[in-house]
Design a protein around this motif. Structure first.
Motif, PDB file in Angstrom:
ATOM      1  N   ARG A 203       0.811   4.034   4.681  1.00 29.38           N
ATOM      2  CA  ARG A 203       0.732   3.684   3.262  1.00 29.38           C
ATOM      3  C   ARG A 203      -0.614   4.038   2.644  1.00 29.38           C
ATOM      4  O   ARG A 203      -0.752   4.008   1.426  1.00 29.38           O
ATOM      5  N   PHE A 206       0.721   8.327   2.223  1.00 27.67           N
ATOM      6  CA  PHE A 206       2.023   8.726   1.699  1.00 27.67           C
ATOM      7  C   PHE A 206       2.207   8.198   0.283  1.00 27.67           C
ATOM      8  O   PHE A 206       1.654   7.164  -0.099  1.00 27.67           O
ATOM      9  N   ALA A 207       3.054   8.879  -0.484  1.00 26.11           N
ATOM     10  CA  ALA A 207       3.373   8.419  -1.841  1.00 26.11           C
ATOM     11  C   ALA A 207       4.205   7.150  -1.814  1.00 26.11           C
ATOM     12  O   ALA A 207       4.119   6.323  -2.724  1.00 26.11           O
ATOM     13  N   GLY A 208       5.032   6.988  -0.795  1.00 26.45           N
ATOM     14  CA  GLY A 208       5.866   5.794  -0.673  1.00 26.45           C
ATOM     15  C   GLY A 208       6.338   5.618   0.754  1.00 26.45           C
ATOM     16  O   GLY A 208       6.707   6.596   1.418  1.00 26.45           O
ATOM     17  N   SER A 228       7.469  10.823   0.460  1.00 22.07           N
ATOM     18  CA  SER A 228       8.020   9.480   0.243  1.00 22.07           C
ATOM     19  C   SER A 228       9.155   9.257   1.230  1.00 22.07           C
ATOM     20  O   SER A 228      10.077  10.083   1.316  1.00 22.07           O
ATOM     21  N   THR A 246       6.847  17.889  -3.402  1.00 23.93           N
ATOM     22  CA  THR A 246       7.435  16.619  -3.003  1.00 23.93           C
ATOM     23  C   THR A 246       8.477  16.743  -1.893  1.00 23.93           C
ATOM     24  O   THR A 246       9.298  17.661  -1.882  1.00 23.93           O
ATOM     25  N   THR A 248      11.159  13.902  -0.253  1.00 18.85           N
ATOM     26  CA  THR A 248      11.687  12.535  -0.304  1.00 18.85           C
ATOM     27  C   THR A 248      12.762  12.378   0.766  1.00 18.85           C
ATOM     28  O   THR A 248      13.612  13.261   0.943  1.00 18.85           O
TER      29      THR A 248
END
Length: 337
Positions: A203, A206-208, A228, A246, A248
């Protein structure tokens, strides 16, 4: 003649070198510059464990700290010295990362504007840095300015994330890469630690990161801040994510060992590649997907919810929700009657 401030790099209480820390990225809390070794540097290098060396580039980060020109220890997340073999010469660089905002502004006021959060840089000596020491600074590593705006008014970092053509030889991107490399060294040393402790570290960059997510070391990525992952996602050993833009990954997706998720792409035109331009395309992986070991997910791919990707598959195009794909290139397996 102005005397430039020199910051000390310390190991085990001994100064092993100095740097002007002439470059930086304030939003990332990073400062870096040419490293001038002191008498104790060679002795310190001999104490670095062999497993911290990676080919011609050696990451030296254990037990290092940095001090201000006045000798005050800088509160930061870590310090690294990078050594590059460039033909018969050696290029040394030091990176200090994780400097919080108020101290950063006091240490490097010329890099922070009135708002306190814009990256600027002292660029006066990138190609004509005269200083003692055996190392020859490599101007090509600093050929692009941090935060440099292009004709379209976008920095190389902004263009990279947006999927536009960009030049990767950029100081801001270089600082981000180095910060991630130091983070990876910390993370990959935590194989024996509980998953919840490793999640705290995920955390940081990372973005999420969803609750219950597990990423088994060793793990590798470019930047980290474009990734994420959802709740209860599982990545097995030796996964690679090139997150130039990105990536995800949805809840409860399971990813086998050695999987590579690659957003980085290159122009098809020879002239653009010759010019050093690159671009990236985002990757989106849905929820409850199972990806077998050794699979490759190529730039721009979207994988639908509940899909299965066979071990070793090379996924070059989108995968429909619930589909199973195998092979190189990956093709759907016909549904059983």
């Amino acid at each position: 003649m102005r005397v430039k401030a020199m910051y000390g790099i310390v190991a085990h209480g001994e100064v092993i070198g100095h740097s002007e820390l002439e470059n930086g990225d304030p939003p990332m809390g990073v400062a870096f510059g040419r490293f001038f070794p002191a008498a104790g540097f060679d002795a310190f290098v001999r104490t670095v464990p062999p497993d911290e060396a990676e080919g011609d580039e050696v990451l030296i980060w254990n037990a290092l700290s940095a001090t201000s020109p006045e000798g005050v220890v800088i509160d930061c997340a870590g310090v690294a010295v990078f050594r590059y073999a460039l033909g018969d010469e050696v290029d040394l660089e030091v990176t200090v990362l994780g400097i919080s905002s108020p101290p950063y502004g006091k240490l490097f006021p010329n890099r922070v504007d009135a708002s306190g959060d814009r990256a600027t840089q002292d660029r006066s000596n990138w190609t004509s840095l005269a200083a003692p020491g055996p190392s020859a600074y490599s101007p090509h590593r600093r050929s692009t300015e941090t935060g440099m705006t292009t004709e379209a008014g976008r920095t190389p970092k902004q263009k990279m994330i947006a999927g536009e053509l960009y030049h990767p030889d950029d100081a801001e991107l270089g600082a981000d890469l180095r910060a991630c490399q130091i983070w990876l060294a910390r993370y990959n040393a935590m194989l024996g630690r509980p998953a919840d402790e490793r999640r705290v570290l995920l955390r940081e960059i990372f973005a999420g990161v969803g609750d219950g997510a597990v990423v088994r070391p060793p793990f590798h990525c470019d930047y980290g801040f474009n990734i994420s992952i959802g709740a209860n996602v599982f990545l097995n050993f030796n996964c690679v994510i090139l997150d130039c833009t990105t990536v995800t990954i949805g809840d409860r997706t399971q990813i086998g060992p050695g999987v590579q998720i690659l957003t980085a792409d290159h122009p098809r035109e020879a002239e653009a590649r010759e010019a050093g331009l690159e671009f990236a395309r985002p990757i989106a992986i849905g929820r409850n997907v199972w990806i077998g070991g050794g699979a490759l997910i190529l730039p721009g791919v979207t994988v639908g919810d509940h899909a299965i990707i066979g071990a070793g598959a090379v996924v070059t195009r989108d995968v429909a929700p619930g589909a199973t794909v195998v092979g190189n290139p990956a093709r759907p397996v016909p549904a059983k009657a």
